[in-house]
Enzyme design. Structure first.
Site, PDB file in Angstrom:
ATOM      1  N   GLU A  10      53.230  24.341 -66.795  1.00 19.86           N
ATOM      2  CA  GLU A  10      52.650  24.100 -68.120  1.00 19.86           C
ATOM      3  C   GLU A  10      53.024  25.221 -69.086  1.00 19.86           C
ATOM      4  OE1 GLU A  10      48.538  21.810 -67.646  1.00 19.86           O
ATOM      5  OE2 GLU A  10      48.588  23.653 -66.455  1.00 19.86           O
TER       6      GLU A  10
ATOM      7  N   LYS B 236      44.551  16.197 -73.628  1.00 15.12           N
ATOM      8  CA  LYS B 236      45.782  16.576 -72.934  1.00 15.12           C
ATOM      9  C   LYS B 236      46.261  15.359 -72.132  1.00 15.12           C
ATOM     10  CE  LYS B 236      47.071  20.463 -69.954  1.00 15.12           C
ATOM     11  NZ  LYS B 236      46.497  21.614 -69.233  1.00 15.12           N
TER      12      LYS B 236
END
Length: 128
Positions: free
Chosen positions: A27, A105
Site C-alpha cells: 500500500e 478505501k
C-alpha cells in the site's frame, strides 16, 4: 439539548484521491484510490440571504484543505488520515462547528469481490 449534528451544512461527496496510506508495504509502495464524503456544520443563513460567497465557505477552499491534509502526511490508518483532515478543516474554517467525514478505501487488501472498507468520524469543534 439538540443533536449536535443538525442544522445547516455544506456537503462534498465522492472526492477522489490517490494515496499511499496503509499498514502493508504494498500500500505504501503502490498506492490506491480513496474516496471522501464530508459534511461541515455551519450557519448558512447569511449566505442564503445575501447570495455572496463571502458569507459562506467556498467548496474549492474546503477541497484544497482536504487535498493538502490527505497528500502531505502518510498514515497507516484511515482513522488517522480522517483525523488529520478534520483538524485541518477546523483550523481553516472557524465558522464550522461540526464535521462528519467518511473515508472509503475500495481496494482494501482483503479478499472481497465487491464493496469497500470505510471509517466515519463525527467531530465537534472543541471549546476554546
Amino acid at each position: 439539548m439538540a443533536d449536535a449534528y443538525t442544522g445547516d451544512r455544506i456537503i462534498l461527496k465522492d472526492l477522489g484521491f490517490y494515496g499511499y496510506h496503509g499498514v502493508f508495504a504494498e500500500e505504501e509502495k503502490l498506492g490506491q484510490r480513496f474516496f471522501i464524503d464530508l459534511e461541515l456544520g455551519t450557519d448558512l443563513a447569511a449566505a442564503a440571504a445575501s447570495d455572496r460567497l463571502g458569507d459562506s465557505i467556498s467548496y474549492a477552499d474546503i477541497y484544497d484543505v482536504v487535498k493538502a491534509a490527505f497528500e502531505t502526511r502518510r498514515m497507516k490508518l484511515l482513522e488517522a488520515v480522517a483525523g488529520n483532515i478534520v483538524n485541518d478543516l477546523f483550523a481553516a474554517f472557524p465558522g464550522v462547528s461540526w464535521i462528519t467525514i467518511r473515508l472509503r478505501k475500495p481496494e482494501a487488501p482483503i479478499a472481497m469481490v465487491r464493496g469497500e472498507a470505510a471509517i466515519e468520524l463525527h467531530r465537534q469543534r472543541k471549546p476554546a
